[in-house]
Design a protein around this motif. Structure first.
Motif, PDB file in Angstrom:
ATOM      1  N   LYS A  57       0.913  -1.162   0.000  1.00  0.00           N
ATOM      2  CA  LYS A  57       0.000   0.000   0.000  1.00  0.00           C
ATOM      3  C   LYS A  57       0.933   1.188   0.000  1.00  0.00           C
ATOM      4  O   LYS A  57       1.561   1.490   1.003  1.00  0.00           O
ATOM      5  CB  LYS A  57      -0.865   0.005   1.254  1.00  0.00           C
ATOM      6  CG  LYS A  57      -1.879  -1.108   1.281  1.00  0.00           C
ATOM      7  CD  LYS A  57      -2.707  -1.011   2.536  1.00  0.00           C
ATOM      8  CE  LYS A  57      -3.794  -2.037   2.631  1.00  0.00           C
ATOM      9  NZ  LYS A  57      -3.495  -3.373   2.169  1.00  0.00           N
ATOM     10  N   SER A 123       2.907   4.088  11.944  1.00  0.00           N
ATOM     11  CA  SER A 123       4.226   3.573  11.543  1.00  0.00           C
ATOM     12  C   SER A 123       4.757   4.371  10.361  1.00  0.00           C
ATOM     13  O   SER A 123       5.966   4.625  10.268  1.00  0.00           O
ATOM     14  CB  SER A 123       4.136   2.099  11.126  1.00  0.00           C
ATOM     15  OG  SER A 123       3.275   1.422  11.966  1.00  0.00           O
ATOM     16  N   THR A 124       3.855   4.753   9.462  1.00  0.00           N
ATOM     17  CA  THR A 124       4.282   5.515   8.283  1.00  0.00           C
ATOM     18  C   THR A 124       4.817   6.885   8.696  1.00  0.00           C
ATOM     19  O   THR A 124       5.851   7.328   8.192  1.00  0.00           O
ATOM     20  CB  THR A 124       3.099   5.655   7.298  1.00  0.00           C
ATOM     21  OG1 THR A 124       2.578   4.356   7.042  1.00  0.00           O
ATOM     22  CG2 THR A 124       3.531   6.307   6.004  1.00  0.00           C
TER      23      THR A 124
END
Ligand code: ADP
Length: 423
Positions: A57, A123-124
């Motif tokens: 993604k 996390s991104t």
């Protein structure tokens, strides 16, 4: 679903190309034809082909505008001009101010926590902030307290690594030489007392270790947290913020959490509400389970670019030093004088092998005996029970190491299971 064998996408400044791959064996190749672009903070090299597979993604963002060439089968692919990247860059700029000041005064740099519910891009955002930091010459630490996903080790553990270069576009940050503490459950609720103890230990050790390296000391820490933000989950976040002495908390996408934190954290802590990116897709419980499984599989087998070849060997029950942290609760009245029921939650207890051990992931501790501080001792690696033979009184273990276990190896039980059906 669209199949395209090569198409150029022209992106204006401050926009991103997003795509998702959900089909098995699908492969998407992306290259930067013109301009500048980055993937979650890592700059793309012009003309280089980047390959993405199942489960990807991805968002490729450009500040100035660019042309991307994309080929392969994707489930979704579109350009978005609505991105929170400018706000994220501002967060980086604010952290940089703290770092510059810390460097000048030989103080500890900023400890920033990223919090928010599940699937909001925590996390991104950590990856973006860490990448920006190394790109300007910093050497920050990345602490992952999210035991549900386990971005650095595998889920069920709390881990920290030093970030020395930007994440690879395809594989993320290299996971070399991490400091890993065993927890053993997929959620802090599995043993709240132990979770807080592990986080406190991790905070204490990493904050202490920062004093050994001037550059890391001023670069600070970026902390990723669990998506459980209500009730006890919230209490865990407050505990982590306090243990690390966080100076900034970035709250993704939840005003309620933002307001609670504003109310509860000490005055000097900067609490900042940030929007989540529209590109972050919510994952079902099954998908979350699958990605956890995928991480464990990668631990043993690597990926298509870097395959690993794990080993299998037998260990007799009599040679298996298997323990679990946390004994069943006893009422206070049954505890020895001076001990509380809570103490049981961090007690190291022996586990007798039974068929129920099948598929469980075990952590190999560097601790030599249960008399050591097992909670605060680094984990050397993991193995998985692939067979329990009650007749022969032995287990088969899958392990990245060729040799049988070291003679004093101390293994720690975890609730995580992995079905080794790799072909
Ligand atoms: P959390 O840590 O909050 O659970 P993640 O950061 O893991 O969330 O993000 C969930 C998924 O969304 C990841 O697969 C990530 O690659 C993807 N993602 C993040 N930002 C974007 C974006 N801008 N566009 C498309 N996908 C994204």
């Amino acid at each position: 679903m669209s199949e395209d064998h090569g198409k150029d996408y022209t992106l204006e400044g401050d926009s991103e190309l997003r795509f998702e791959i959900e089909q098995k064996d699908a492969k998407v190749l992306v290259s930067l034809v013109n301009g500048f672009a980055e993937l979650f903070g890592t700059e793309l090299v012009k003309k280089k082909k980047y390959e993405f597979g199942l489960g990807a993604k991805v968002a490729i963002y450009t500040f100035q505008g660019c042309v991307l060439h994309v080929s392969g089968k994707m489930d979704v692919c579109y350009i978005s001009k609505e991105t929170p990247m400018v706000q994220y860059v501002n967060c980086h700029a604010a952290l940089e101010q703290f770092r510059a000041e810390a460097e000048e005064k030989d103080r500890r740099g900023p400890v920033a926590m990223v919090v928010g519910p599940m699937d909001v891009g925590k996390s991104t955002l950590c990856r973006i902030l860490l990448n920006y930091a190394v790109r300007v010459g910093r050497r920050p630490l990345y602490a992952d307290l999210d035991v549900g996903q386990g971005a650095i080790a595998i889920s069920g553990n709390v881990a920290t690594i030093l970030i020395e270069r930007p994440a690879s576009v395809e594989d993320g940050f290299p996971k070399t030489a991490p400091l890993v503490y065993h927890f053993g459950h997929k959620s802090p609720s599995g043993n709240s007392v132990l979770y807080n103890a592990v986080v406190s230990k991790m905070a204490e050790v990493t904050l202490q270790s920062m004093n050994n390296n001037k550059r890391t000391k001023s670069s600070g820490i970026i902390i990723n947290t669990c998506g459980w933000v209500k009730g006890s989950g919230y209490a865990h976040l407050l505990h982590a913020a306090q243990a690390y002495g966080a100076c900034a908390i970035f709250v993704l996408d939840q005003e309620r959490l933002y307001n609670e934190l504003l109310r509860d954290v000490p005055k000097g802590v900067n609490v900042v509400l940030l929007p989540k990116s529209g590109g972050v897709v919510e994952r079902s419980k099954e998908l979350r389970h699958e990605s956890r499984d995928q991480r464990i599989k990668e631990y043993f087998y690597g990926n298509a670019r870097t395959p690993f070849y794990p080993f299998s060997f037998e260990v007799k029950f009599q040679d298996l030093r298997l323990y679990k942290i946390g004994a069943p609760p006893l009422p206070d009245s049954c505890m020895p004088i001076g001990m509380k029921a809570e103490d049981n939650k961090t007690k190291v207890v022996a586990v007798t092998p039974t068929p129920a051990l099948i598929h469980h992931v075990l952590a190999l501790s560097f601790a030599e005996s249960v008399e050591d501080d097992v909670i605060g001792t680094n984990i050397a690696g993991f193995c998985c029970v692939t067979e329990v033979d009650m007749e022969r009184q032995a287990v088969m273990l899958l392990s990245p190491q060729p040799r049988p276990l070291p003679p004093n190896a101390l293994l720690l039980w975890s609730e995580l299971q992995f079905m080794d059906n790799h072909t």
